[in-house]
Scaffold this motif. Structure first.
Motif, PDB file in Angstrom:
ATOM      1  N   UNK A  74     -82.250  -0.800 -35.243  1.00  0.00           N
ATOM      2  CA  UNK A  74     -81.856   0.000 -34.228  1.00  0.00           C
ATOM      3  C   UNK A  74     -81.464   1.581 -34.833  1.00  0.00           C
ATOM      4  N   UNK A  75     -82.630   2.260 -34.403  1.00  0.00           N
ATOM      5  CA  UNK A  75     -82.426   3.784 -34.995  1.00  0.00           C
ATOM      6  C   UNK A  75     -81.476   4.489 -34.867  1.00  0.00           C
ATOM      7  N   UNK A  76     -80.531   4.191 -33.883  1.00  0.00           N
ATOM      8  CA  UNK A  76     -79.419   4.733 -33.547  1.00  0.00           C
ATOM      9  C   UNK A  76     -78.296   4.295 -34.151  1.00  0.00           C
ATOM     10  N   UNK A  77     -78.212   3.425 -35.031  1.00  0.00           N
ATOM     11  CA  UNK A  77     -77.245   3.060 -36.105  1.00  0.00           C
ATOM     12  C   UNK A  77     -77.977   3.118 -37.508  1.00  0.00           C
ATOM     13  N   UNK A  78     -76.939   2.976 -38.406  1.00  0.00           N
ATOM     14  CA  UNK A  78     -77.189   2.978 -39.931  1.00  0.00           C
ATOM     15  C   UNK A  78     -76.399   1.438 -40.504  1.00  0.00           C
ATOM     16  N   UNK A  79     -76.885   1.041 -41.263  1.00  0.00           N
ATOM     17  CA  UNK A  79     -76.590  -0.149 -41.801  1.00  0.00           C
ATOM     18  C   UNK A  79     -76.004  -0.078 -43.365  1.00  0.00           C
ATOM     19  N   UNK A  80     -74.895  -0.631 -43.847  1.00  0.00           N
ATOM     20  CA  UNK A  80     -74.522  -0.742 -45.169  1.00  0.00           C
ATOM     21  C   UNK A  80     -74.257  -2.019 -45.682  1.00  0.00           C
ATOM     22  N   UNK A  81     -74.599  -2.190 -46.981  1.00  0.00           N
ATOM     23  CA  UNK A  81     -74.327  -3.644 -47.550  1.00  0.00           C
ATOM     24  C   UNK A  81     -73.212  -3.353 -48.543  1.00  0.00           C
ATOM     25  N   UNK A  82     -71.967  -3.907 -48.390  1.00  0.00           N
ATOM     26  CA  UNK A  82     -70.551  -3.419 -49.120  1.00  0.00           C
ATOM     27  C   UNK A  82     -70.326  -4.633 -49.975  1.00  0.00           C
ATOM     28  N   UNK A  83     -70.142  -4.648 -51.278  1.00  0.00           N
ATOM     29  CA  UNK A  83     -69.844  -5.617 -52.081  1.00  0.00           C
ATOM     30  C   UNK A  83     -68.486  -5.514 -52.539  1.00  0.00           C
ATOM     31  N   UNK A  84     -67.435  -6.539 -52.242  1.00  0.00           N
ATOM     32  CA  UNK A  84     -66.058  -6.075 -52.748  1.00  0.00           C
ATOM     33  C   UNK A  84     -65.352  -7.617 -53.091  1.00  0.00           C
ATOM     34  N   UNK A  85     -64.256  -7.271 -53.470  1.00  0.00           N
ATOM     35  CA  UNK A  85     -63.159  -8.901 -53.637  1.00  0.00           C
ATOM     36  C   UNK A  85     -63.236  -9.519 -52.281  1.00  0.00           C
ATOM     37  N   UNK A 102     -61.681  -7.338 -45.338  1.00  0.00           N
ATOM     38  CA  UNK A 102     -61.091  -6.713 -44.060  1.00  0.00           C
ATOM     39  C   UNK A 102     -60.415  -5.601 -44.351  1.00  0.00           C
ATOM     40  N   UNK A 103     -59.734  -5.320 -45.253  1.00  0.00           N
ATOM     41  CA  UNK A 103     -59.108  -3.979 -45.438  1.00  0.00           C
ATOM     42  C   UNK A 103     -60.197  -2.966 -45.878  1.00  0.00           C
ATOM     43  N   UNK A 104     -61.233  -3.243 -46.221  1.00  0.00           N
ATOM     44  CA  UNK A 104     -62.264  -2.100 -46.580  1.00  0.00           C
ATOM     45  C   UNK A 104     -62.833  -1.759 -45.097  1.00  0.00           C
ATOM     46  N   UNK A 105     -63.022  -2.880 -44.119  1.00  0.00           N
ATOM     47  CA  UNK A 105     -63.599  -2.577 -42.677  1.00  0.00           C
ATOM     48  C   UNK A 105     -62.459  -1.729 -42.068  1.00  0.00           C
ATOM     49  N   UNK A 106     -61.248  -2.138 -42.138  1.00  0.00           N
ATOM     50  CA  UNK A 106     -60.100  -1.351 -41.326  1.00  0.00           C
ATOM     51  C   UNK A 106     -60.027   0.102 -41.912  1.00  0.00           C
ATOM     52  N   UNK A 107     -60.314   0.179 -43.050  1.00  0.00           N
ATOM     53  CA  UNK A 107     -60.236   1.707 -43.735  1.00  0.00           C
ATOM     54  C   UNK A 107     -61.345   2.527 -42.881  1.00  0.00           C
ATOM     55  N   UNK A 160     -67.232   5.704 -45.827  1.00  0.00           N
ATOM     56  CA  UNK A 160     -67.408   4.403 -46.554  1.00  0.00           C
ATOM     57  C   UNK A 160     -67.207   4.325 -47.902  1.00  0.00           C
ATOM     58  N   UNK A 161     -67.569   5.300 -48.667  1.00  0.00           N
ATOM     59  CA  UNK A 161     -67.537   5.482 -50.446  1.00  0.00           C
ATOM     60  C   UNK A 161     -65.973   5.449 -50.638  1.00  0.00           C
ATOM     61  N   UNK A 162     -65.161   6.319 -49.710  1.00  0.00           N
ATOM     62  CA  UNK A 162     -63.744   6.241 -50.192  1.00  0.00           C
ATOM     63  C   UNK A 162     -62.997   4.945 -49.868  1.00  0.00           C
ATOM     64  N   UNK A 163     -63.462   4.307 -48.638  1.00  0.00           N
ATOM     65  CA  UNK A 163     -62.595   3.037 -48.547  1.00  0.00           C
ATOM     66  C   UNK A 163     -63.052   2.106 -49.660  1.00  0.00           C
ATOM     67  N   UNK A 164     -64.259   2.276 -50.354  1.00  0.00           N
ATOM     68  CA  UNK A 164     -64.625   1.214 -51.465  1.00  0.00           C
ATOM     69  C   UNK A 164     -63.988   1.765 -52.635  1.00  0.00           C
ATOM     70  N   UNK A 165     -63.861   3.051 -52.653  1.00  0.00           N
ATOM     71  CA  UNK A 165     -63.141   3.468 -54.008  1.00  0.00           C
ATOM     72  C   UNK A 165     -61.504   2.996 -53.921  1.00  0.00           C
ATOM     73  N   UNK A 166     -61.039   3.007 -52.785  1.00  0.00           N
ATOM     74  CA  UNK A 166     -59.630   2.666 -52.706  1.00  0.00           C
ATOM     75  C   UNK A 166     -59.631   1.168 -53.052  1.00  0.00           C
TER      76      UNK A 166
END
Length: 407
Positions: A293-304, A309-314, A347-353
């Motif tokens: 969908x050109x109206x959205x962007x997609x990220x792949x996030x790897x975490x514990x 859910x905490x990353x997504x909530x942030x 997104x990178x701030x949430x991942x950093x936290x």
């Protein structure tokens, strides 16, 4: 538009590359081109494709090993394996459709060069863990080999692992040798309904701790579950949490019932059999719930896993999202509205936290030029990657800047 050169053999690839090496003019390296819209845009004089270098030249089912030219279509590899009831255990994922590329055109070389691994990765390891040996051409135009046909045969540096996941920035794969595994006799999927994200992740983590060899766990919130092609699950109208069990028929039947009892606090699951399970997990391999969908962007996030859910909530404090949790919550596909930076700063701030790393999979070319597509490296990791690039590709001939501006 740059020229597209199609090499049919390793020596032909070397001859095609040679004039560009002589002039020190960089080139783009692709397989079929299914992932050409992923990564930073590059300035290159030509595109060299390995898609014409195809064919399985060694397959020993009893030894669980196969060798193929890098341009061999993945569908051909999997068809040959299926004829002997075997499989690629790391379940390679197809990023083509979700990034605006073609569907079902993956080559085995691109799978291993990008370390593409699906839901079974949490149980059986990543693509690079199954790679035994390679033949490749480096940025000088020289051919080299590493590894062989068995595990633990490497003396010194394991070049296979270095090249796997380098996205063509270190070398051009011409042949690959990899291990395969027997396909399961039966597959069953336990589907739990209407769990919130944090409870769904808790359930997946609890299932993985049980002694029942769960081979896949995924949680789809309501909106994303509604995108499934699997009509029965899509039409249910609520979130689903799916746990996959595979093995011999009697073993699957026993473990399915044992799992239901062990996890009864989370509710009564719907159990879907082999054919429907294959259809469902096949959809996840194509990321059909995250369509282009050109109206959205997609990220792949790897975490514990429990941090998912905490990353997504942030992130949701700053923008709306649609998400899919894989690997018990340790891998999150996050769809966000298109913007000038694709939400990179938040997104990178949430991942950093909370820990982890994020890769931008789908965004407009102008966005991919302006932000870091792959996770920014620590100074130590950056020096190591720069050192590898200096050894394999000192003139920066191969996919320069696709992963990082200086790599």
């Amino acid at each position: 538009m740059s020229d597209i050169l199609r090499a049919a053999t390793a020596w032909e690839l070397q001859s095609m590359l040679a004039p560009y090496v002589e002039r020190k003019v960089p080139v783009e390296i692709i397989g079929s081109g299914s992932k050409s819209r992923i990564g930073r845009p590059m300035q290159t004089a030509a595109t060299i494709s390995t898609a014409s270098m195809h064919g399985i030249w060694m397959y020993e089912p009893t030894e669980l090993v196969m060798s193929a030219h890098s341009g061999t279509p993945l569908v051909q590899i999997e068809a040959a394996l299926a004829s002997n009831n075997q499989m690629l255990a790391f379940e390679p994922i197809d990023l083509g459709p979700t990034s605006g590329g073609p569907r079902g055109t993956l080559t085995i070389g691109s799978v291993l060069a990008c370390n593409s691994s699906g839901s079974r990765r949490a149980a059986t390891g990543a693509a690079r863990d199954h790679l035994l040996g390679i033949e490749a051409v480096d940025g000088r135009g020289s051919m080299f080999r590493s590894g062989g046909r068995v595990m633990k045969n490497v003396t010194g540096y394991d070049l296979c692992r270095g090249v796997a996941g380098s996205w063509g920035t270190l070398a051009i794969l011409t042949e690959v040798t990899f291990k395969v595994l027997p396909a399961p006799e039966k597959t069953a999927t336990l589907v739990y309904h209407d769990l919130p994200d944090d409870i769904g992740v808790e359930l997946m983590c609890a299932a993985m701790r049980l002694p029942y060899e769960v081979s896949g766990t995924v949680h789809l919130p309501k909106n994303v579950a509604g995108r499934l092609e699997h009509a029965a699950l899509a039409d249910a109208g609520h979130a689903i949490t799916a746990l996959r069990i595979e093995n011999f028929e009697k073993s699957v039947d026993y473990r399915t019932q044992a799992m239901r009892e062990a996890l009864k606090v989370y509710g009564e699951p719907t159990i879907i059999g082999s054919m429907n399970s294959l259809e469902f997990w096949g959809e996840l391999r194509r990321l059909s719930v995250m369509p282009y969908d050109p109206e959205t962007c997609l990220w792949r996030v790897s975490t514990a896993p429990m941090m998912g859910p905490k990353v997504v909530a942030s992130i949701r404090r700053h923008m709306p999202t649609e998400v899919m949790y894989d690997w018990s919550g340790g891998l999150i596909w996050i769809e966000v509205p298109a913007s000038a930076d694709a939400g990179a700063s938040d997104i990178r701030r949430a991942v950093a936290v909370h820990g982890g790393h994020a890769t931008l999979i789908r965004a407009d070319q102008s966005v991919r030029s302006a932000v870091e597509v792959f996770q920014p490296q620590s100074p130590l990791a950056e020096r190591m990657m720069g050192g590898l690039k200096a050894v394999f590709d000192p003139m920066r001939m191969l996919n320069p800047g696709r992963m990082y501006a200086n790599i």
